[in-house]
Motif scaffolding. Structure first.
Motif: not given
Length: 306
Positions: A33-58
């Motif tokens: 939902a965050f990715i869709e709401a903020n037009d997150v690109t693949d490059k942004m996901i690749d650069n900050d995948l660890t941030v997304l993982q931290e969010f998922k685990d928390s």
């Protein structure tokens, strides 16, 4: 030396695992939902995948959390939130509902200063008072009215609740204190006989005046079990008298509980080792009667039923 093919295969396995982790992460409902709401690109996901993982685990830890005291997050009592800054995905930790509730409870505790009061009194609520006779109903109605008046800043008399042992006089004082706490009004609730013993210790450690002044100046004061103390001229004339006189002169809400009615308390206050001192007792009673209205609390002994 490793064969080039085995190296390439190993790298291929790593890339497959990374891609698998990426897909698993971005398909988490909140992250998706965050990715869709903020037009997150693949490059942004690749650069900050660890941030997304931290969010998922928390987030998973938050969903399994029962209370602030059992929080397992990296930042206890805080829940993660994703946001975008300079085309990078970032995470911040905000107080979770459990932490907010805990902080509010701790804050609310500060509105009651209790000195030697039992736990059941400190947890008392007006809604939990037994209403099995007219007198008790009248007391609860008056208690609620007085709380409203105090919260509005209106001048109002306190209550002098008297009656036999075990009828719930202290419990009602605790319930009133908690009602005032919900209205953010500071109350000092003290067991008077024990307060006298504690006050005497103030002579030894130099805190006598501080302890006495704190009681004199508290916004709302409740003296529990007045009349049960070992009466001396010092207790009556140097402790109780100055407290009540200060509060009477400043229209400060004051409550009492006692096994004695006004007449019986007057007799108690007059009798010391020096003999009967009716005038001095009458002076104290005049202040009590100015500060409060008397209410008889009758009924069965609830303490015996525990």
């Amino acid at each position: 030396m490793k064969h080039m093919g085995s190296i390439l295969n190993a790298n291929s396995d790593i890339f497959k695992r990374i891609e698998s982790i990426k897909l698993e992460t971005i398909n988490e409902p909140e992250i998706k939902a965050f990715i869709e709401a903020n037009d997150v690109t693949d490059k942004m996901i690749d650069n900050d995948l660890t941030v997304l993982q931290e969010f998922k685990d928390s987030s998973k830890m938050c969903s399994e959390c029962e209370s602030f005291g059992q929080c397992k997050n990296f930042v206890p009592g805080h829940t993660p939130e994703l946001y975008i800054e300079n085309n990078r995905i970032k995470i911040r930790h905000l107080p979770c509902p459990s932490k907010l509730a805990y902080d509010e409870a701790q804050k609310m505790k500060q509105f009651i200063t209790a000195i030697h009061m039992p736990k059941d009194v400190l947890n008392a609520k007006l809604s939990n008072i037994h209403l099995d006779n007219k007198g008790r109903i009248d007391i609860v109605r008056q208690a609620n009215k007085v709380c409203i008046d105090i919260a509005k800043g209106n001048d109002t008399k306190g209550m002098y609740i008297h009656g036999p042992f075990g009828t719930g006089k202290s419990f009602i004082l605790g319930a009133i204190a908690n009602e005032l706490k919900e209205r953010y009004i500071y109350t000092t609730l003290l067991y008077f006989p024990e307060f006298i013993r504690e006050l005497k210790n103030g002579f030894k450690d130099g805190t006598y005046n501080e302890r006495l002044n704190r009681v004199k100046n508290t916004p709302v004061l409740m003296l529990d079990d007045i009349g049960a103390e070992d009466l001396t001229p010092w207790v009556r004339d140097e402790v109780l008298g100055p407290i009540l006189n200060h509060r009477m002169m400043n229209n400060m809400p004051t409550f009492f509980s006692s096994n004695f009615d006004f007449k019986e308390l007057s007799h108690h206050l007059s009798m010391t080792k020096q003999g009967s001192e009716l005038t001095k007792a009458r002076r104290i009673m005049e202040r009590i009667e100015t500060l409060s209205d008397a209410y008889m609390l009758d009924g069965k002994n609830y303490r015996r039923e525990k």
